[in-house]
Design an enzyme around this catalytic site. Sequence first.
Site, PDB file in Angstrom:
ATOM      1  N   CYS A  55     -37.972  12.590  42.005  1.00 26.97           N
ATOM      2  CA  CYS A  55     -37.790  11.907  40.713  1.00 26.97           C
ATOM      3  C   CYS A  55     -38.878  10.840  40.546  1.00 26.97           C
ATOM      4  O   CYS A  55     -39.242  10.144  41.493  1.00 26.97           O
ATOM      5  CB  CYS A  55     -36.410  11.274  40.670  1.00 26.97           C
ATOM      6  SG  CYS A  55     -36.057  10.447  39.111  1.00 26.97           S
ATOM      7  N   CYS A 107     -35.677   3.806  41.569  1.00 24.25           N
ATOM      8  CA  CYS A 107     -34.375   3.189  41.865  1.00 24.25           C
ATOM      9  C   CYS A 107     -34.256   2.954  43.378  1.00 24.25           C
ATOM     10  O   CYS A 107     -34.280   3.918  44.159  1.00 24.25           O
ATOM     11  CB  CYS A 107     -33.242   4.081  41.376  1.00 24.25           C
ATOM     12  SG  CYS A 107     -33.501   4.656  39.685  1.00 24.25           S
ATOM     13  N   CYS A 109     -31.949   5.037  45.746  1.00 28.34           N
ATOM     14  CA  CYS A 109     -31.760   6.477  45.562  1.00 28.34           C
ATOM     15  C   CYS A 109     -32.585   7.354  46.507  1.00 28.34           C
ATOM     16  O   CYS A 109     -33.807   7.259  46.555  1.00 28.34           O
ATOM     17  CB  CYS A 109     -32.078   6.852  44.115  1.00 28.34           C
ATOM     18  SG  CYS A 109     -31.708   8.597  43.790  1.00 28.34           S
ATOM     19  N   CYS A 141     -19.306  18.063  37.534  1.00 30.90           N
ATOM     20  CA  CYS A 141     -20.399  17.187  37.096  1.00 30.90           C
ATOM     21  C   CYS A 141     -21.719  17.664  37.680  1.00 30.90           C
ATOM     22  O   CYS A 141     -21.838  17.805  38.902  1.00 30.90           O
ATOM     23  CB  CYS A 141     -20.174  15.756  37.588  1.00 30.90           C
ATOM     24  SG  CYS A 141     -18.566  15.099  37.183  1.00 30.90           S
ATOM     25  N   CYS A 168     -19.409  17.559  32.887  1.00 31.26           N
ATOM     26  CA  CYS A 168     -20.098  16.274  32.827  1.00 31.26           C
ATOM     27  C   CYS A 168     -21.521  16.530  33.296  1.00 31.26           C
ATOM     28  O   CYS A 168     -21.718  17.330  34.209  1.00 31.26           O
ATOM     29  CB  CYS A 168     -19.410  15.284  33.757  1.00 31.26           C
ATOM     30  SG  CYS A 168     -20.271  13.688  33.861  1.00 31.26           S
ATOM     31  N   CYS A 198     -19.389   8.118  30.415  1.00 29.25           N
ATOM     32  CA  CYS A 198     -19.091   7.768  31.808  1.00 29.25           C
ATOM     33  C   CYS A 198     -20.212   6.841  32.258  1.00 29.25           C
ATOM     34  O   CYS A 198     -21.368   7.255  32.329  1.00 29.25           O
ATOM     35  CB  CYS A 198     -19.057   9.031  32.662  1.00 29.25           C
ATOM     36  SG  CYS A 198     -18.898   8.698  34.431  1.00 29.25           S
ATOM     37  N   ARG A 219     -13.337   5.083  38.415  1.00 29.70           N
ATOM     38  CA  ARG A 219     -13.539   6.007  39.545  1.00 29.70           C
ATOM     39  C   ARG A 219     -13.990   5.284  40.808  1.00 29.70           C
ATOM     40  O   ARG A 219     -14.997   4.581  40.804  1.00 29.70           O
ATOM     41  CB  ARG A 219     -14.569   7.088  39.185  1.00 29.70           C
ATOM     42  CG  ARG A 219     -14.772   8.086  40.318  1.00 29.70           C
ATOM     43  CD  ARG A 219     -15.645   9.264  39.923  1.00 29.70           C
ATOM     44  NE  ARG A 219     -15.100   9.939  38.780  1.00 29.70           N
ATOM     45  CZ  ARG A 219     -15.802  10.290  37.711  1.00 29.70           C
ATOM     46  NH1 ARG A 219     -17.077  10.036  37.657  1.00 29.70           N
ATOM     47  NH2 ARG A 219     -15.229  10.909  36.696  1.00 29.70           N
TER      48      ARG A 219
HETATM   49  N1  SAM Z   1     -31.245  10.718  37.334  1.00 32.04           N
HETATM   50  C1  SAM Z   1     -30.075  10.439  36.627  1.00 32.04           C
HETATM   51  C2  SAM Z   1     -29.868   8.963  36.415  1.00 32.04           C
HETATM   52  O1  SAM Z   1     -30.379   8.160  37.202  1.00 32.04           O
HETATM   53  O2  SAM Z   1     -29.155   8.610  35.478  1.00 32.04           O
HETATM   54  C3  SAM Z   1     -28.811  11.036  37.217  1.00 32.04           C
HETATM   55  C4  SAM Z   1     -28.629  11.110  38.707  1.00 32.04           C
HETATM   56  S1  SAM Z   1     -28.459   9.551  39.539  1.00 32.04           S
HETATM   57  C5  SAM Z   1     -28.527  10.052  41.240  1.00 32.04           C
HETATM   58  C6  SAM Z   1     -26.752   9.102  39.252  1.00 32.04           C
HETATM   59  C7  SAM Z   1     -26.232   7.823  39.835  1.00 32.04           C
HETATM   60  O3  SAM Z   1     -26.003   7.951  41.210  1.00 32.04           O
HETATM   61  C8  SAM Z   1     -27.109   6.594  39.747  1.00 32.04           C
HETATM   62  O4  SAM Z   1     -27.075   6.010  38.497  1.00 32.04           O
HETATM   63  C9  SAM Z   1     -26.479   5.681  40.791  1.00 32.04           C
HETATM   64  O5  SAM Z   1     -25.527   4.846  40.186  1.00 32.04           O
HETATM   65  C10 SAM Z   1     -25.802   6.663  41.748  1.00 32.04           C
HETATM   66  N2  SAM Z   1     -26.427   6.608  43.094  1.00 32.04           N
HETATM   67  C11 SAM Z   1     -27.625   7.105  43.455  1.00 32.04           C
HETATM   68  N3  SAM Z   1     -27.883   6.846  44.745  1.00 32.04           N
HETATM   69  C12 SAM Z   1     -26.820   6.158  45.223  1.00 32.04           C
HETATM   70  C13 SAM Z   1     -26.510   5.597  46.504  1.00 32.04           C
HETATM   71  N4  SAM Z   1     -27.358   5.662  47.508  1.00 32.04           N
HETATM   72  N5  SAM Z   1     -25.331   4.962  46.653  1.00 32.04           N
HETATM   73  C14 SAM Z   1     -24.484   4.873  45.599  1.00 32.04           C
HETATM   74  N6  SAM Z   1     -24.728   5.385  44.383  1.00 32.04           N
HETATM   75  C15 SAM Z   1     -25.887   6.012  44.187  1.00 32.04           C
HETATM   76 FE1  SF4 Z   2     -34.146   9.371  39.683  1.00 31.62          FE
HETATM   77 FE2  SF4 Z   2     -32.374   8.688  41.537  1.00 31.62          FE
HETATM   78 FE3  SF4 Z   2     -33.144   6.912  39.726  1.00 31.62          FE
HETATM   79 FE4  SF4 Z   2     -31.617   9.027  38.966  1.00 31.62          FE
HETATM   80  S1  SF4 Z   2     -31.012   7.363  40.328  1.00 31.62           S
HETATM   81  S2  SF4 Z   2     -33.413   8.208  37.923  1.00 31.62           S
HETATM   82  S3  SF4 Z   2     -32.393  10.565  40.373  1.00 31.62           S
HETATM   83  S4  SF4 Z   2     -34.445   7.855  41.296  1.00 31.62           S
END
Ligand code: SAM
Ligand code: SF4
Length: 329
Positions: free
Chosen positions: A56, A60, A63, A100, A131, A191, A263
């Site tokens: 990606c 973040c 992530c 989802c 979802c 959500c 949730r």
């Molecule tokens: N890329 C899209 C986005 O960021 O909206 C969807 C997928 S993203 C992985 C969905 C959510 O997963 C993120 O907004 C975050 O809140 C949660 N998430 C990702 N990594 C995480 C982690 N290590 N621990 C807890 N929640 C996590």
């Molecule tokens: Fe990309 Fe992960 Fe951020 Fe979603 S949470 S935008 S998958 S880096």
Amino acid sequence: MPTDCVRNDWKKHEVLDLYQLPFNDLLYLAHRIFREHHDPNKVQVSTLLSVKTGSCSEDCAYCPQSGHYDTDIEKERLLALEEVKEHAEAAKQNGASRFCMGAAWRNPTDKNLEQIVQMVKLVKQLELETCVTIGMLTATQAQCLKQAGLDYYNHNLDTSPEFYGNVITTRTYQDRLDTLEHVRNAGINVCSGGILGMGETREDRAGLLLQLANLPQHPESVPINMLIQIKGTPLHGIEKLDPFEFIRTIAIARILMPKTYVRLSAGREDMNEQTQALCFFAGANSIFYGETLLTAKNPATIKDQNLFNKLGIEADQINSQTQETTTVN
Ligand code: SAM
Ligand code: SF4
Ligand code: DTB
């Protein structure tokens, strides 16, 4: 405080005052509100599938799927429809009511969106709620997903506006709010939630809840994630959050947004049963069910079934297509 009104004008000091309450007083207040609006012994279960994994472009800091960090995940291209169908059928078989699908995109291209539309239509045919969480959307893309029959769109605010820049620099808080508005205007259920344990202060946690509770309409679903610390991400090794602070946050989400499904989301693999039970008492009434979240581990289904049995909790099988309530176990 009257317990039956839904408000969108919460003040920061009110939220911080709730955090200051003795734990038992806070849980009593939250649980009372919970019972007024929900069956406290029913929990909605959703199963996740990553339909496009890793690489990606966003940064973040939590992530595993960000292309900015070196993590151990297996990157995957977009899954074929047949694979999605198999996963969705298995989820239904295991008792999930919602499926989802997540993609590691900053935002979908119009071609990506068309592929997701096909997936949504396929999953709907299995009589599961749908979802998706695929990043930022334009108003037109949101309408397109609505037409495909999408029930929920997940798009997290993650933390307070003040702390956001410490976690993500490749987009703004306003970008997230804009997508939430497009989703709401398209008539899709919202959500949206966040992550705790990223080094934020209590005031930031209050700031996140305040943002969610003061949206023009409360999200139908609010996932509260405990950070899963992933090796290779900047947040790996950060000080862990006290579970009581997590439970308090669930309780306050319940008080601020009485009708919402709150949730108990990522992070349950590292939580003991007693902490989870207190979250359910405080007002959590939804979980992710199934052994994998998107890439990270979630408790084994048998473990969750045992926990539900011990607590007398039933999986709530409300299906938006049939509006029937049945029970699994
Ligand atoms: N890329 C899209 C986005 O960021 O909206 C969807 C997928 S993203 C992985 C969905 C959510 O997963 C993120 O907004 C975050 O809140 C949660 N998430 C990702 N990594 C995480 C982690 N290590 N621990 C807890 N929640 C996590
Ligand atoms: Fe990309 Fe992960 Fe951020 Fe979603 S949470 S935008 S998958 S880096
Ligand atoms: C949400 O709030 N949590 C889920 C879902 N929405 C998409 C995702 C959790 C991801 C945990 C890390 C992983 O599995 O990669």
